[in-house]
Design a protein around this motif. Structure first.
Motif, short mmCIF file in Angstrom:
data_model
loop_
_atom_site.label_atom_id
_atom_site.label_comp_id
_atom_site.label_asym_id
_atom_site.label_seq_id
_atom_site.Cartn_x
_atom_site.Cartn_y
_atom_site.Cartn_z
N ALA A 184 12.38 57.20 40.26
CA ALA A 184 12.52 57.94 38.65
C ALA A 184 13.48 58.05 38.52
N GLU A 185 14.72 57.96 39.24
CA GLU A 185 16.70 58.64 39.06
C GLU A 185 16.68 56.99 39.60
N GLN A 186 16.60 55.97 39.29
CA GLN A 186 17.06 54.57 39.92
C GLN A 186 18.41 54.61 37.56
N PHE A 187 19.09 53.93 38.47
CA PHE A 187 20.44 53.29 37.62
C PHE A 187 20.31 54.74 36.46
N GLN A 188 20.07 55.14 37.33
CA GLN A 188 21.38 56.71 36.67
C GLN A 188 22.65 56.47 36.02
N GLY A 189 23.40 56.50 35.49
CA GLY A 189 24.90 56.38 35.41
C GLY A 189 25.67 57.70 35.96
N PRO A 190 27.18 58.17 36.26
CA PRO A 190 27.72 58.60 36.40
C PRO A 190 27.37 60.30 36.10
N SER A 191 26.84 61.52 36.58
CA SER A 191 26.31 62.42 36.08
C SER A 191 27.26 64.05 36.80
N LEU A 192 26.96 64.67 36.29
CA LEU A 192 27.15 65.93 37.25
C LEU A 192 26.42 66.10 38.26
N LYS A 193 24.86 65.16 38.66
CA LYS A 193 23.59 65.53 39.89
C LYS A 193 24.78 64.07 40.27
N HIS A 194 24.87 63.74 39.93
CA HIS A 194 24.60 62.15 40.55
C HIS A 194 26.60 61.52 40.43
N TRP A 195 27.80 61.87 40.95
CA TRP A 195 28.87 61.17 40.34
C TRP A 195 29.48 60.25 39.79
N PHE A 196 29.04 59.41 41.11
CA PHE A 196 28.78 58.09 40.98
C PHE A 196 27.76 57.21 40.31
N GLY A 197 26.37 57.98 40.34
CA GLY A 197 25.12 57.52 39.67
C GLY A 197 23.98 57.27 40.33
N THR A 198 23.40 56.40 40.06
CA THR A 198 22.22 56.05 41.69
C THR A 198 22.18 54.53 41.19
N ASP A 199 21.22 53.38 42.51
CA ASP A 199 21.11 52.25 42.31
C ASP A 199 19.88 52.30 42.12
N ASP A 200 19.52 51.15 42.83
CA ASP A 200 17.69 50.79 42.00
C ASP A 200 16.78 51.16 43.14
N LEU A 201 17.36 52.17 43.90
CA LEU A 201 16.23 52.67 44.62
C LEU A 201 16.61 54.24 43.72
N GLY A 202 17.38 54.67 43.33
CA GLY A 202 17.42 55.95 43.56
C GLY A 202 18.13 56.54 43.88
N ARG A 203 19.04 55.97 45.16
CA ARG A 203 19.61 56.72 45.96
C ARG A 203 21.27 56.88 45.02
N ASP A 204 21.60 57.97 46.33
CA ASP A 204 22.92 58.85 45.34
C ASP A 204 23.92 57.76 45.85
#
Length: 295
Positions: free
Chosen positions: A64-84
Motif C-alpha cells: 500500500a506504500e510502494q513507490f512513495q517519494g522521500p517524506s518524514l515517514k520514509h526519508w529516502f522513499g519506498t521501493d516497488d515492494l513498499g520497503r523503506d
C-alpha cells in the motif's frame, strides 16, 4: 659488525614507534583527511549498529506504500515492494563496506606475502612469478572479476574473491620492489649471520620496514573495490538482488529509474560518499607517512 647492525635495527624500530605518534599528529593536522576519517567512522557506526533499531526493517513490505517519494515517514522513499529505502541503505552498508575493506585487505595480505617471498629470494623464483604477473595483468581487472563471478555465481564471498584477485599482481610488484631495496641492508646480513630462519628474516625483520606504503595502498584501494563490487551487483553478478547491498539496490531500481529516480539516486549517492571519504583519508595518510615530509 653484526652487533652494530643489530643495534642499528633496534634504533630504527624505536624510531618507527616514535614516528607513529608523529604520523598521527600530521594526519590530524590535515583537515581534509580528518573529514574523510570522520565520515568513514560515522558510516561504519551507522551500518553496524543501525540495523539493531527495530523500526529499521529492510525486509518489511507494504504494497500500500510502494513507490512513495522521500517524506518524514520514509526519508529516502519506498521501493516497488513498499520497503523503506533508508532502512535498506543502513542495513546494506554492512555489505558494501565489508566488500570494500575485506576485499582490499585480502588483496594486500596475499600480495604482501608473495611479494616479500619473491623479493627476498629473487633469481629464478622472481623471474617466474614476474612473468605470471605479466600474464595476470594483461587481463582487465573488471573482465576478470566478471569471469570469476560468472563461474562461481553470485554471493558475498564470491564477490570478494572476484574483486580481490585482479589487484594481487600489482600488490606483488610493489612489495617486491621494496624488498629488492631492503634485502641489501646490513641488519639483514646480521640476522643471517645469527642463523635466523628465512621466514623470520622476511616477516620479522624485513616486512615491518616496508609495511607503511602497503597500508596506504590498501586504504586507497577500498573505494575502487566498493565501486567494482557495485558494478558486479548492477549487472547481476555480485550480491543477489534480494540482499540490500547498495549496488544490488541500484540494479533492482533500473526498471524504475525514469519514473522513480530516487530509488537509484540514494544508493548511488552513498557509494559516492564512501569512495570520496576513503580517497580523502587515503590522500592524507599518504602525505602523513611520506618520508620526504618528515624532514
Amino acid at each position: 659488525m653484526p652487533e652494530k647492525a643489530l643495534e642499528q635495527e633496534v634504533k630504527v624500530r624505536k624510531k618507527k614507534q616514535s614516528n607513529f605518534s608523529m604520523v598521527w599528529h600530521r594526519l590530524c593536522q590535515d583537515k581534509v583527511a580528518v573529514t574523510g576519517m570522520i565520515i568513514l567512522i560515522i558510516l561504519v557506526v551507522v551500518s553496524v549498529f543501525g540495523p539493531l533499531i527495530p523500526s529499521l526493517d529492510p525486509y518489511s513490505m507494504n504494497l500500500a506504500e510502494q513507490f512513495q517519494g522521500p517524506s518524514l515517514k520514509h526519508w529516502f522513499g519506498t521501493d516497488d515492494l513498499g520497503r523503506d529505502i533508508f532502512a535498506r541503505i543502513v542495513y546494506g552498508g554492512r555489505y558494501s563496506l565489508a566488500l570494500g575493506f575485506i576485499g582490499s585487505l585480502f588483496t594486500a595480505i596475499i600480495g604482501t606475502v608473495l611479494g616479500t617471498i619473491i623479493g627476498y629470494f629473487g633469481g629464478a623464483i622472481d623471474n617466474f612469478f614476474m612473468r605470471v604477473c605479466d600474464v595476470w595483468q594483461a587481463i582487465p581487472g573488471q573482465l576478470l572479476a566478471i569471469v570469476i563471478s560468472t563461474t562461481l555465481g553470485a554471493g558475498f564471498f564470491n564477490t570478494i574473491l572476484a574483486m580481490s584477485i585482479g589487484g594481487i599482481p600489482m600488490s606483488i610488484r610493489s612489495t617486491r620492489a621494496m624488498c629488492l631495496k631492503e634485502r641489501e641492508m646490513e641488519y639483514l646480513e646480521a640476522a643471517q649471520s645469527y642463523n635466523c630462519s628465512k621466514a623470520k628474516i622476511m616477516f620479522k625483520h624485513m616486512l615491518p620496514n616496508i609495511i607503511s606504503p602497503t597500508i596506504v595502498g590498501t586504504t586507497m584501494s577500498v573505494g575502487g573495490t566498493i565501486m567494482g563490487a557495485a558494478g558486479l551487483s548492477y549487472i547481476g553478478l555480485g550480491i543477489p538482488s534480494d540482499i540490500p547491498e547498495w549496488g544490488a539496490m541500484i540494479s533492482a531500481a533500473r526498471s524504475y529509474s525514469l519514473l522513480y529516480p530516487y530509488m537509484m539516486i540514494f544508493p548511488g549517492l552513498m557509494i559516492a560518499i564512501v569512495v570520496l571519504a576513503v580517497n580523502l583519508f587515503g590522500d592524507g595518510l599518504r602525505d602523513a607517512m611520506d618520508p620526504k615530509l618528515k624532514k
